[in-house]
Write a protein that holds these residues in place. Structure first.
Motif, PDB file in Angstrom:
ATOM      1  N   ASP A  70       0.865  -1.194   0.059  1.00  0.00           N
ATOM      2  CA  ASP A  70      -0.261   0.051   0.054  1.00  0.00           C
ATOM      3  C   ASP A  70       1.062   1.256  -0.075  1.00  0.00           C
ATOM      4  O   ASP A  70       1.378   1.310   1.279  1.00  0.00           O
ATOM      5  N   ILE A  71       1.055   2.014  -0.944  1.00  0.00           N
ATOM      6  CA  ILE A  71       2.117   2.852  -1.312  1.00  0.00           C
ATOM      7  C   ILE A  71       1.242   4.481  -1.006  1.00  0.00           C
ATOM      8  O   ILE A  71       0.440   4.714  -1.610  1.00  0.00           O
ATOM      9  N   SER A  72       1.900   5.030   0.148  1.00  0.00           N
ATOM     10  CA  SER A  72       1.474   6.294   0.213  1.00  0.00           C
ATOM     11  C   SER A  72       2.300   7.266  -0.524  1.00  0.00           C
ATOM     12  O   SER A  72       3.374   7.466  -0.757  1.00  0.00           O
ATOM     13  N   VAL A 111      -3.293   6.923   0.024  1.00  0.00           N
ATOM     14  CA  VAL A 111      -2.624   5.528   0.008  1.00  0.00           C
ATOM     15  C   VAL A 111      -3.345   4.957  -1.387  1.00  0.00           C
ATOM     16  O   VAL A 111      -4.593   4.911  -1.313  1.00  0.00           O
ATOM     17  N   ARG A 137      -4.030   1.626  -2.562  1.00  0.00           N
ATOM     18  CA  ARG A 137      -4.049   0.320  -2.059  1.00  0.00           C
ATOM     19  C   ARG A 137      -3.601  -0.876  -3.110  1.00  0.00           C
ATOM     20  O   ARG A 137      -4.195  -0.535  -4.220  1.00  0.00           O
ATOM     21  N   GLU A 197      -8.989   7.189   2.992  1.00  0.00           N
ATOM     22  CA  GLU A 197      -8.101   7.241   2.005  1.00  0.00           C
ATOM     23  C   GLU A 197      -6.580   7.654   2.522  1.00  0.00           C
ATOM     24  O   GLU A 197      -5.653   7.608   1.854  1.00  0.00           O
ATOM     25  N   LYS A 239      -5.665   6.525   5.617  1.00  0.00           N
ATOM     26  CA  LYS A 239      -5.065   5.709   6.685  1.00  0.00           C
ATOM     27  C   LYS A 239      -4.092   4.511   5.987  1.00  0.00           C
ATOM     28  O   LYS A 239      -4.473   4.006   4.898  1.00  0.00           O
ATOM     29  N   GLY A 277      -1.036   2.483   4.786  1.00  0.00           N
ATOM     30  CA  GLY A 277       0.193   2.661   3.951  1.00  0.00           C
ATOM     31  C   GLY A 277       1.377   2.068   4.539  1.00  0.00           C
ATOM     32  O   GLY A 277       1.760   2.012   5.633  1.00  0.00           O
ATOM     33  N   THR A 278       2.246   1.024   3.768  1.00  0.00           N
ATOM     34  CA  THR A 278       3.203   0.311   4.119  1.00  0.00           C
ATOM     35  C   THR A 278       4.807   1.135   3.710  1.00  0.00           C
ATOM     36  O   THR A 278       5.624   0.665   4.091  1.00  0.00           O
ATOM     37  N   THR A 295       6.165   5.033   1.676  1.00  0.00           N
ATOM     38  CA  THR A 295       5.791   6.246   1.137  1.00  0.00           C
ATOM     39  C   THR A 295       6.686   6.714  -0.021  1.00  0.00           C
ATOM     40  O   THR A 295       7.906   6.523   0.105  1.00  0.00           O
ATOM     41  N   ASN A 312       7.156   8.332   7.546  1.00  0.00           N
ATOM     42  CA  ASN A 312       5.967   8.503   7.918  1.00  0.00           C
ATOM     43  C   ASN A 312       5.539   7.410   8.832  1.00  0.00           C
ATOM     44  O   ASN A 312       5.039   6.131   8.361  1.00  0.00           O
ATOM     45  N   GLN A 358       5.443   3.385   9.330  1.00  0.00           N
ATOM     46  CA  GLN A 358       6.277   2.958   8.238  1.00  0.00           C
ATOM     47  C   GLN A 358       7.650   2.861   8.609  1.00  0.00           C
ATOM     48  O   GLN A 358       8.040   3.876   9.524  1.00  0.00           O
TER      49      GLN A 358
END
Length: 416
Positions: free
Chosen positions: A279-281, A294, A296, A326, A328, A330-331, A333, A350, A353
Motif C-alpha cells: 500500500d503505497i502512500s 494511499v 491500496r 483514503e 489511513k 500505507g506500508t 511512502t 511516515n 512505516q
C-alpha cells in the motif's frame, strides 16, 4: 422549528476537529445535504452537510474553535429564507472591497449584513483568502473562483494579483506620526491549522523514535523519458490520463519491496510486522499542506491504473475532497520533491512505516557510459529508513533494484 446541526463522526480515533470556515451565513437558504461548514481534522478537511432544508440559523461556534464529535455547530430554521433575510437591493460584486474585508478581518461587522454569504462577500471567504485579499489589494468581486462550488481560493487571489496592472504612484500625504509597523518590519501571527499541527507532531515523533538514516543513489532517466515520449499520446488516448513518471516509480518500488520485505515492514512493540501487499502512500499538495493518500494494493496494479489513481488523488486534494479512509494505512511512502525543483533531500519517515523514498528533479549531468563522458538526464534518489529494522545492505539493495528497473523499464514489463 429549529434543527440542530452537530459535528458528525469523523473517523476511527478522531474525537475533535477545528472549524475551518462557515460555508453558509445566518439567513442563507439551505438545501438538504448542502455543505454548511468545513471542519479541519488531523488528516483532511470534512464538510458538514445540512440534515434538513430550511434557513441557516445562528452559528454556535466561531471559525478556529475546537469542537468535539456530537457538539452543536449551528441550527437550521424551517422556511425558505424569505422571512429570515430582509429584502435588499442587489449590489454589484465589487462592493466586497478590500476595505470591507479589512473591517471583517478585524472582527467588526463580521456577519452583520443580512443575507451575506455570496461567493465573493467577506463572510463567504475563508480566513486565508481574506488575508490574501488584504495583502494584495484585490477586489474579490473580480476574481473567478476555481475552488469547490466556485469558491475563491488563495491561489485565485494570488493569480489575480499577479495579473493586475501596477497603479500609478499616488501623491505623498502630509507627514504624520507613523505607527511602528510603517517601518516595513510588520509581523503576522496565524494559528497553525490542525493538519499542520498533526504534521509537526508526527514528523517530530518519527525523529524521536526511529533510528533514522538516509542513503542515496542516482538514476539515469533516459529510457523512461524516451518511453514516455514515444507512448504518451497513445497512453492518454487509451486510458484517459497522462503518462507521468510516478507510475514507473511506484511500480518499480513495489517490485523492489517484494525483493526486500523489511523495507515494507513496520515495528510494533517488540514485533516486526511484514506485509505481503504494498500500500503505497503518495505525498500530494493540498491548500492546507501536503497530504498522503494511499494507493491500496499498488503491487497488483498496472502503470495506467496507478497513474489514474494518483491523478484522482491530486485533483481531490486541491478540492479538499479526500476521504478519511483514503489517508489511513500505507506500508511505504514516495515523496516527489522534484516537482518543486528539489535537487536533493532527506525525507522523514511516515510512522509506523519504516522507509520513505524521495524523488528529485531531473537534471542533465555529465556521466561516464562505456568509458565515454556523456550528458544524461539524472535524478537523485533518497531512501530514509529506520535502522532499527532495516540494515544498510538492505537499503542499498532496494535502491539498486529500483535504479535497475527505471534505467531498463523492460524489467517492469517482464517482472524481473
Amino acid at each position: 422549528m429549529a434543527t440542530e446541526v452537530t459535528v458528525p463522526v469523523l473517523g476511527e480515533s478522531i474525537t475533535e476537529a477545528t472549524l475551518g470556515e462557515w460555508l453558509k451565513q445566518p439567513g442563507d437558504p439551505v438545501a438538504v445535504d448542502e455543505p454548511i461548514a468545513s471542519l479541519e481534522t488531523d488528516k483532511v478537511s470534512v464538510e458538514v452537510p445540512s440534515p434538513v432544508a430550511g434557513v441557516m440559523g445562528q452559528h454556535a461556534v466561531a471559525v478556529g474553535d475546537t469542537v468535539q464529535v456530537g457538539a452543536m455547530l449551528a441550527t437550521i430554521d424551517s422556511g425558505d429564507g424569505a422571512a429570515a433575510a430582509p429584502a435588499k437591493t442587489p449590489e454589484p460584486a465589487a462592493t466586497a472591497t478590500p476595505a470591507a474585508l479589512a473591517k471583517d478581518e478585524s472582527g467588526a461587522g463580521y456577519g452583520d449584513q443580512p443575507g451575506a454569504g455570496t461567493s465573493d462577500s467577506p463572510a463567504a471567504l475563508s480566513p486565508s483568502v481574506r488575508r490574501a485579499v488584504l495583502e494584495h489589494g484585490v477586489d474579490p468581486g473580480t476574481v473567478k473562483g476555481t475552488g469547490r462550488d466556485g469558491r475563491i481560493t488563495k491561489e485565485d487571489v494570488t493569480a489575480a494579483a499577479s495579473s493586475k496592472p501596477v497603479p500609478a504612484p499616488a501623491a505623498a500625504p502630509a507627514p504624520t506620526a507613523a505607527p511602528a509597523a510603517a517601518s516595513g518590519r510588520g509581523e503576522e501571527r496565524v494559528r497553525m491549522t490542525r493538519l499542520r499541527q498533526t504534521i509537526a507532531k508526527r514528523l517530530k515523533e518519527a525523529q524521536n523514535t526511529a533510528a533514522m538514516l538516509t542513503t542515496f543513489n542516482d538514476v539515469d532517466m533516459t529510457a523512461v523519458i524516451e518511453a514516455r515520449a514515444k507512448y504518451k499520446d497513445l497512453f492518454e488516448k487509451k486510458h484517459g490520463v497522462r503518462l507521468g513518471f510516478m507510475g514507473f516509480f511506484v511500480k518499480a518500488a513495489t517490485m523492489a519491496l517484494r525483493d526486500i520485505p523489511s523495507v515494507n515492514a513496520s515495528i510494533d512493540g517488540d514485533d516486526i510486522v511484514y506485509h505481503d501487499y504494498a500500500d503505497i502512500s503518495v505525498a500530494v499538495s493540498s491548500p492546507g499542506g501536503l497530504v498522503v493518500p494511499v494507493i491500496r494494493d499498488a503491487d497488483q496494479m498496472s502503470v495506467a491504473t496507478i497513474e489514474k489513481t494518483i491523478g484522482d488523488f491530486g485533483k481531490r486534494a486541491k478540492e479538499g475532497a479526500l476521504k478519511m479512509d483514503e489517508m489511513k494505512g500505507g506500508t511505504f511512502t514516495i515523496s516527489n520533491g522534484g516537482v518543486f525543483g528539489s535537487l536533493m533531500s532527506t525525507p522523514i519517515i511516515n510512522p509506523p512505516q519504516s522507509a520513505v523514498l524521495g524523488l528529485h528533479r531531473i537534471e542533465e549531468r555529465p556521466v561516464v557510459v562505456n568509458g565515454q563522458i556523456v550528458i544524461r538526464p539524472m535524478m537523485y534518489l533518497a531512501l530514509s529508513y529506520d535502522h532499527r529494522l532495516i540494515d544498510g545492505r538492505e537499503a542499498v539493495t532496494f535502491l539498486v533494484a529500483l535504479k535497475n528497473a527505471i534505467e531498463d523499464p523492460t524489467r517492469i514489463l517482464i517482472d524481473l
